[in-house]
Design a protein around this motif. Structure first.
Motif, mmCIF file in Angstrom:
data_model
loop_
_atom_site.group_PDB
_atom_site.id
_atom_site.type_symbol
_atom_site.label_atom_id
_atom_site.label_comp_id
_atom_site.label_asym_id
_atom_site.label_seq_id
_atom_site.Cartn_x
_atom_site.Cartn_y
_atom_site.Cartn_z
ATOM 1 N N ASN A 41 -58.832 28.621 48.752
ATOM 2 C CA ASN A 41 -58.354 27.192 48.485
ATOM 3 C C ASN A 41 -58.195 27.502 46.971
ATOM 4 O O ASN A 41 -57.016 26.915 46.291
ATOM 5 C CB ASN A 41 -59.200 26.383 48.603
ATOM 6 C CG ASN A 41 -58.878 25.490 50.082
ATOM 7 O OD1 ASN A 41 -57.514 24.736 49.878
ATOM 8 N ND2 ASN A 41 -59.436 25.412 51.001
ATOM 9 N N ILE A 42 -59.027 27.812 46.128
ATOM 10 C CA ILE A 42 -58.804 27.644 44.713
ATOM 11 C C ILE A 42 -58.232 28.709 44.234
ATOM 12 O O ILE A 42 -57.117 28.556 43.356
ATOM 13 C CB ILE A 42 -60.529 28.006 43.789
ATOM 14 C CG1 ILE A 42 -61.207 26.968 44.271
ATOM 15 C CG2 ILE A 42 -60.188 28.120 42.677
ATOM 16 C CD1 ILE A 42 -62.913 27.492 44.088
ATOM 17 N N LEU A 44 -55.440 29.488 45.875
ATOM 18 C CA LEU A 44 -53.932 28.967 45.914
ATOM 19 C C LEU A 44 -53.673 27.945 45.006
ATOM 20 O O LEU A 44 -52.525 27.942 44.714
ATOM 21 C CB LEU A 44 -53.961 27.955 47.621
ATOM 22 C CG LEU A 44 -52.666 27.697 47.917
ATOM 23 C CD1 LEU A 44 -51.784 28.621 48.123
ATOM 24 C CD2 LEU A 44 -52.876 26.820 48.952
ATOM 25 N N ASP A 45 -54.667 27.245 44.435
ATOM 26 C CA ASP A 45 -54.038 26.229 43.422
ATOM 27 C C ASP A 45 -53.773 27.036 42.180
ATOM 28 O O ASP A 45 -52.948 26.565 41.438
ATOM 29 C CB ASP A 45 -55.591 25.367 43.225
ATOM 30 C CG ASP A 45 -55.919 24.266 44.119
ATOM 31 O OD1 ASP A 45 -55.027 24.002 44.853
ATOM 32 O OD2 ASP A 45 -56.794 24.092 44.130
ATOM 33 N N GLY A 48 -50.435 28.395 42.899
ATOM 34 C CA GLY A 48 -49.447 27.296 42.565
ATOM 35 C C GLY A 48 -49.326 27.126 41.249
ATOM 36 O O GLY A 48 -48.129 26.894 40.567
ATOM 37 N N GLN A 49 -50.266 26.941 40.457
ATOM 38 C CA GLN A 49 -50.219 26.703 38.965
ATOM 39 C C GLN A 49 -49.342 27.732 37.883
ATOM 40 O O GLN A 49 -48.305 27.422 37.552
ATOM 41 C CB GLN A 49 -51.701 26.475 38.150
ATOM 42 C CG GLN A 49 -52.209 25.187 38.658
ATOM 43 C CD GLN A 49 -53.861 25.687 38.291
ATOM 44 O OE1 GLN A 49 -54.087 26.328 37.517
ATOM 45 N NE2 GLN A 49 -54.623 24.785 38.622
ATOM 46 N N SER A 128 -52.454 20.302 37.124
ATOM 47 C CA SER A 128 -53.517 21.348 37.238
ATOM 48 C C SER A 128 -54.853 20.694 37.153
ATOM 49 O O SER A 128 -55.944 21.147 37.662
ATOM 50 C CB SER A 128 -53.323 22.430 36.324
ATOM 51 O OG SER A 128 -51.866 22.744 36.611
ATOM 52 N N GLU A 131 -56.843 19.521 40.055
ATOM 53 C CA GLU A 131 -57.426 20.528 40.763
ATOM 54 C C GLU A 131 -58.710 21.101 40.071
ATOM 55 O O GLU A 131 -59.480 21.528 40.831
ATOM 56 C CB GLU A 131 -56.524 21.498 40.980
ATOM 57 C CG GLU A 131 -55.009 21.036 41.808
ATOM 58 C CD GLU A 131 -53.886 21.733 41.713
ATOM 59 O OE1 GLU A 131 -52.805 21.315 42.071
ATOM 60 O OE2 GLU A 131 -53.816 22.832 41.005
ATOM 61 N N HIS A 135 -62.544 22.539 40.965
ATOM 62 C CA HIS A 135 -62.930 23.926 40.737
ATOM 63 C C HIS A 135 -64.342 23.967 40.019
ATOM 64 O O HIS A 135 -65.216 24.553 40.354
ATOM 65 C CB HIS A 135 -62.039 24.782 40.203
ATOM 66 C CG HIS A 135 -60.755 24.953 40.863
ATOM 67 N ND1 HIS A 135 -59.618 25.191 40.183
ATOM 68 C CD2 HIS A 135 -60.374 24.400 42.183
ATOM 69 C CE1 HIS A 135 -58.456 25.345 41.034
ATOM 70 N NE2 HIS A 135 -58.905 24.448 42.228
ATOM 71 N N TYR B 48 -50.483 19.390 45.970
ATOM 72 C CA TYR B 48 -51.198 20.244 44.983
ATOM 73 C C TYR B 48 -50.289 21.347 44.436
ATOM 74 O O TYR B 48 -49.102 21.756 45.118
ATOM 75 C CB TYR B 48 -52.421 20.889 45.906
ATOM 76 C CG TYR B 48 -53.649 20.048 46.146
ATOM 77 C CD1 TYR B 48 -54.826 20.526 45.332
ATOM 78 C CD2 TYR B 48 -53.675 18.992 47.040
ATOM 79 C CE1 TYR B 48 -55.829 19.583 45.657
ATOM 80 C CE2 TYR B 48 -54.630 18.290 47.145
ATOM 81 C CZ TYR B 48 -55.656 18.412 46.452
ATOM 82 O OH TYR B 48 -56.754 17.800 46.854
ATOM 83 N N SER B 49 -50.788 21.893 43.617
ATOM 84 C CA SER B 49 -49.771 22.937 42.809
ATOM 85 C C SER B 49 -49.425 24.107 43.772
ATOM 86 O O SER B 49 -48.360 24.407 43.839
ATOM 87 C CB SER B 49 -50.458 23.507 41.670
ATOM 88 O OG SER B 49 -50.820 22.603 40.681
ATOM 89 N N GLY B 50 -50.357 24.321 44.593
ATOM 90 C CA GLY B 50 -49.976 25.485 45.639
ATOM 91 C C GLY B 50 -49.460 25.083 46.721
ATOM 92 O O GLY B 50 -49.553 25.802 47.782
ATOM 93 N N PHE B 136 -64.141 22.063 50.251
ATOM 94 C CA PHE B 136 -62.834 22.857 50.609
ATOM 95 C C PHE B 136 -62.633 22.873 52.075
ATOM 96 O O PHE B 136 -63.550 23.256 52.743
ATOM 97 C CB PHE B 136 -62.793 24.099 49.752
ATOM 98 C CG PHE B 136 -62.733 23.901 48.304
ATOM 99 C CD1 PHE B 136 -61.609 23.771 47.512
ATOM 100 C CD2 PHE B 136 -63.832 23.936 47.618
ATOM 101 C CE1 PHE B 136 -61.728 23.468 46.036
ATOM 102 C CE2 PHE B 136 -64.107 23.780 46.084
ATOM 103 C CZ PHE B 136 -62.833 23.625 45.346
ATOM 104 N N LEU B 160 -57.656 12.640 45.480
ATOM 105 C CA LEU B 160 -57.062 13.410 44.356
ATOM 106 C C LEU B 160 -56.599 12.326 43.345
ATOM 107 O O LEU B 160 -55.701 11.516 43.797
ATOM 108 C CB LEU B 160 -55.976 14.288 44.653
ATOM 109 C CG LEU B 160 -55.692 15.277 43.681
ATOM 110 C CD1 LEU B 160 -56.704 16.313 43.640
ATOM 111 C CD2 LEU B 160 -54.459 15.992 43.900
#
Lengths: 250, 161
Positions: A41-42, A44-45, A48-49, A128, A131, A135, B48-50, B136, B160
């Motif tokens: 999951n992290i 993926l974040d 994405g960033q 970001s 998110e 993290h 979310y970004s991703g 998560f 969020l």
């Protein structure tokens, strides 16, 4: 084209991309199912960033290369990521310690980047940051669990800290790129970020009964394209498809 | 000629691909609709970004509107203002709960380590006695919980902000 801004955006994007790629290596190999899911999951974040940042870098470059081309078709010397994020996953403790040292940097960094005068960068930072807070909570709690856990887990994560500490000065690396952008764009002042970073890192490591090593030898080079041997191997895997089958899509 | 009000109404038919009971309007990812003589411009933002669903959502919007006879549709993605779970509508929260996903509750201070987990009620039996298994979950926007009474594991749509 604003070369310095392009370089700056690549730094932030490359950190996200390479660490995202590293973390995704855990997919299917996590020590427990929940951590397998958390690490990916992290990842993926982060990826994405990286996508958002490369799309912006591509715009700055005037569309010469697409975001995908920036991610998949540069050579190792052209990557601007920190040496820290390209270090191998090692055991779960190594991965968690690498993540913690990085997250503890990213949070104060993004907090400050939301105030920069470049609307694209501040928008990416705002997104970001939300998110990154998750993290950092995740990696901090694991550092404490492992450090203040059993003798075995304590010793192993202390070793992780000892071997990764030498990459932490580079988090605050600055050169003429920063100097030329800092005032115009109100970018984060890294010495301020460092103060907050060290305070948080010391708090968590104390709680975890871990000791910051007192070797002063520090590595740097990533921000200028001089990487450890590990980056080449990451790229060999990450870029394989685009190199073997140019322009492929799915 | 269609106006933006019609478009907002149409967009209620576009489902989120990962949580199909929610429309993109329920989820709060549609920020703006502008209709003029040339085109229809729809602005969306990722959760979310991703979020891997964005491209799919974009295609679905274009496809749905073309079925409704509207061509020249442009979908634009923006990151700012950054999406927050506060934008999930009341009906969205209700639909989530009926679907078996606990809707977001108040923000926890993420700088407090090992603090109390958000108090989430079990979407199956309603019990308040639940525990967080992991921060998560099955998608970027969820955490994993378990009910201590009915023992059912469930997803929590995490806050969020």
């Amino acid at each position: 084209m604003n070369k310095e801004l392009f370089e700056y955006v690549l730094r932030v994007g490359d950190d996200s991309l390479i660490l995202g790629q590293r973390l995704s290596e855990w997919c299917g190999h996590g020590p427990i199912l929940e951590e397998d899911i958390a690490l990916t999951n992290i990842a993926l974040d982060l990826i994405g960033q990286a996508t958002n940042l490369f799309e912006y870098a591509s715009q700055i470059e005037g569309g010469k290369r697409s975001a995908d081309q920036l991610a998949f078709l540069r050579f190792d010397r052209e990557y601007r990521n920190l040496l820290l994020v390209e270090q191998p996953n090692g055991d779960f403790g190594d991965t968690i310690m690498r993540q913690f040292l990085f997250d503890a940097f990213r949070k104060p960094f993004f907090e400050r980047l939301t105030f920069c005068t470049d609307m694209q960068l501040s928008g990416i930072a705002e997104k970001s940051l939300k998110e990154t807070k998750y993290h950092l909570k995740h990696s901090s709690e694991w550092v404490i669990r492992l450090g203040d856990g059993t003798e075995e887990s304590h010793n192993r994560i202390q070793n992780s800290l000892d071997s990764l500490w030498r990459y932490t000065d580079e988090l605050f690396f600055e050169n003429d790129v920063d100097a030329s952008l800092l005032n115009e764009y109100h970018l984060p002042i890294l010495s301020d970020v460092k103060q907050e970073w060290i305070k948080n890192v010391e708090n968590v490591l104390n709680e975890a009964t871990l000791t910051i090593p007192n070797n002063n030898w520090q590595f740097k080079g990533g921000r200028e394209g001089l990487h450890s041997e590990h980056l080449g191997k990451i790229l060999a895997e990450m870029q394989y498809m685009q190199r073997a089958y140019p322009n492929m899509e799915w | 000629m269609v106006n933006s009000e019609n478009i907002w109404k149409f967009l209620e038919e576009v489902a989120d691909p990962e949580i199909p009971v929610l429309s993109i309007i329920d989820l709060g990812v549609v920020l703006d609709v502008v209709v003029n003589e040339e085109k229809c411009l729809i602005t969306i933002t990722p959760t979310y970004s991703g979020c891997p669903a964005m491209k799919h959502i974009e295609n679905q919007i274009v496809e749905l509107l073309s079925i409704k006879g509207i061509s020249n549709v442009e979908v634009k993605q923006v990151l700012s203002p950054a999406w927050t779970t506060d934008w999930i509508s009341e009906s969205g929260r209700r639909k989530l709960l009926e679907y078996g996903i606990a809707p977001p509750v108040d923000e926890i201070d993420k700088s407090i380590l090992f603090g109390d987990d958000p108090k989430v009620n079990c979407p199956k039996c309603g019990s308040a006695s639940t525990r967080m298994i992991s921060l998560f979950g099955s998608t970027a926007c969820k955490a994993q919980y378990q009910c201590k009474d009915c023992l059912e594991p469930f997803d929590y749509f995490k806050c969020l902000k």
